[in-house]
Design a protein around this motif. Structure first.
Motif, PDB file in Angstrom:
ATOM      1  N   TYR A 158       0.817  -1.128   0.123  1.00 11.18           N
ATOM      2  CA  TYR A 158      -0.089   0.105   0.158  1.00 11.18           C
ATOM      3  C   TYR A 158       0.962   1.103   0.095  1.00 11.18           C
ATOM      4  N   PRO A 159       0.870   1.993  -1.030  1.00  8.13           N
ATOM      5  CA  PRO A 159       1.658   3.417  -1.125  1.00  8.13           C
ATOM      6  C   PRO A 159       1.555   4.370   0.335  1.00  8.13           C
ATOM      7  N   VAL A 160       0.161   4.414   0.502  1.00  5.24           N
ATOM      8  CA  VAL A 160      -0.198   5.227   1.573  1.00  5.24           C
ATOM      9  C   VAL A 160      -1.145   4.558   2.687  1.00  5.24           C
ATOM     10  N   ILE A 161      -0.930   4.788   3.765  1.00  7.82           N
ATOM     11  CA  ILE A 161      -1.933   4.685   4.643  1.00  7.82           C
ATOM     12  C   ILE A 161      -2.298   5.493   5.741  1.00  7.82           C
ATOM     13  N   TYR A 162      -3.581   5.722   5.995  1.00  4.11           N
ATOM     14  CA  TYR A 162      -3.810   6.793   6.954  1.00  4.11           C
ATOM     15  C   TYR A 162      -4.278   5.988   8.361  1.00  4.11           C
ATOM     16  N   LEU A 163      -3.983   6.892   9.249  1.00  6.84           N
ATOM     17  CA  LEU A 163      -4.487   6.241  10.691  1.00  6.84           C
ATOM     18  C   LEU A 163      -5.195   7.371  11.532  1.00  6.84           C
TER      19      LEU A 163
END
Length: 424
Positions: A158-163
């Motif tokens: 996954y290039p980008v993960i938001y938390l």
């Protein structure tokens, strides 16, 4: 024929639902005839057919059975056979509710109603009395689905993960404590968002985040480029231990809000204007110069805590400045999760507190599914209309496409060529 029947019903003053109503009686007739047909198929001959003589099994009257439904309780006469081998599929043995009622209970639960609220609602609207334990069992039946979703395999990259997190109240012994329920959203190579999981923070800092990262890695996530979050304690260390090349980026919007907590309302516009050159700077040197200008100004001296909030988060903020405009727009904020959290907060605010972490995760998962299903139905109704007349909302998170993803992906390919080109 149906119109005439409904007209006759109105003339006689018969209610459509409730005890003795038209709809319950019609469903009763349909179910009883359906079960009788099932019994005929089970026995191998129709009622009154002489082919059944000497067959070794025959009809043996009926057993009274009451089932709950979306339109009230329905009293059935369930047929039985002499050998007690008949098991109807239309209304299975031991079943006390028709499928539609269970769906209604789960929908009400996902909408934020407590079990007791659902109990009173069904009794008041449908005349169906269900115990607290029965409704609890219906909602607990989705626990396996939640577990399967929470442990499902993930893509390897996954290039980008938001938390991001929202606060839920969890009972801890004799006390009720505030805990953070973190929701993770991953962006795949096509720019499509996926909810990766929900985790209630039971322990502080690095230990908790190490378990979350290990869980994601065990589910197949082998590499991440950028993780955008809100200055979570212990998270950068857990990320580096699991995915050594991942970059942890502090959400700029969260950082702005954190600094604004110390600013009076009358000065907010002026402070916001002085902060803007920091996060829109061309590089780190320019951003540092803008921060120094703010710190030396009258407003900076008036609100030193606002300056310190930027200084404390500087190491986790500056990676943002190394990227181009397209990628900055993608990792600038976790608003995609915040919009989801806004919807979820409206649902959990009426719940008071949850008995345990699993109950909180179950409701949040059901709520996400319920919101996405509702929006999908609205879009389906407007499918044939011109785009200018469509008012249905788009996908909230799951399956939503990141705006400007193609340009952002191009910048990622330049910054991380060795890691991203293999997945293009």
């Amino acid at each position: 024929m149906l119109d005439k029947l409904m007209a006759a019903t109105d003339e006689r003053g018969v209610a459509l639902t409730g005890e003795g109503g038209f709809l319950p009686e019609m469903i009763k007739a349909v179910l009883e005839r359906g079960m009788d047909a099932e019994l005929s198929d089970h026995l191998g001959y129709e009622r009154g057919d002489r082919a059944g003589h000497g067959s070794g099994n025959s009809r043996n009257g009926t057993t009274p059975k009451t089932v709950g439904s979306e339109i009230g309780d329905i009293a059935l006469d369930q047929p039985r056979d002499r050998n007690s081998t008949f098991a109807p599929k239309l209304v299975p043995k031991g079943s006390r509710r028709l499928g539609g009622l269970e769906d209604m209970i789960i929908s009400l639960y996902a909408g934020g109603m407590t079990i007791r609220d659902i109990q009173h609602h069904l009794e008041a609207t449908l005349g169906t009395e269900l115990s607290h334990e029965t409704i609890s069992k219906v909602t607990d039946a989705v626990a396996e689905e939640v577990t399967a979703w929470q442990t499902r395999p993930l893509e390897g990259f996954y290039p980008v993960i938001y938390l991001d997190a929202l606060v839920v109240k969890i009972r801890d012994g004799a006390h009720v404590a505030n805990r953070a329920a973190h929701i993770g959203v991953g962006v795949d190579m096509d720019g499509v968002k996926h909810v990766l999981g929900i985790w209630v923070q039971a322990s502080e800092g690095a230990r908790f985040w190490a378990s979350v990262c290990a869980e994601l890695a065990n589910r197949g996530l082998k590499d991440v480029l950028i993780v955008c979050c809100d200055g979570l304690t212990g998270f950068p260390e857990a990320i580096e231990a699991t995915w050594s090349g991942a970059l942890v980026q502090t959400c700029v919007v969260h950082l702005i809000r954190a600094s604004m907590r110390f600013v009076s309302y009358s000065d907010r516009k002026a402070v916001a204007a002085m902060l803007r050159p920091i996060y829109t700077a061309a590089n780190e040197d320019a951003a540092l110069m803008a921060l120094t200008t703010f710190a030396d100004s009258n407003l900076g001296k008036k609100y030193p805590a606002a300056v310190r909030s930027w200084e404390d988060a500087w190491d986790r903020f500056t990676p943002f400045l190394a990227f181009g405009p397209a990628l900055r727009k993608v990792i600038y904020t976790t608003n995609s999760i915040e919009s989801l959290n806004y919807q979820l907060r409206k649902i959990i605010k009426n719940r008071g507190h949850f008995p345990n972490d699993a109950a909180a995760i179950k409701l949040l998962w059901l709520a996400i599914r319920n919101i996405e299903d509702k929006r999908a139905r609205q879009r389906a109704k407007e499918a044939g209309l011109p785009p200018t007349k469509r008012k249905a909302p788009g996908k909230l998170v799951e399956g939503q496409l990141v705006t400007g993803w193609k340009a952002a992906l191009g910048e990622l390919a330049l910054v991380y060529p060795d890691r991203i080109n293999a997945h293009l």
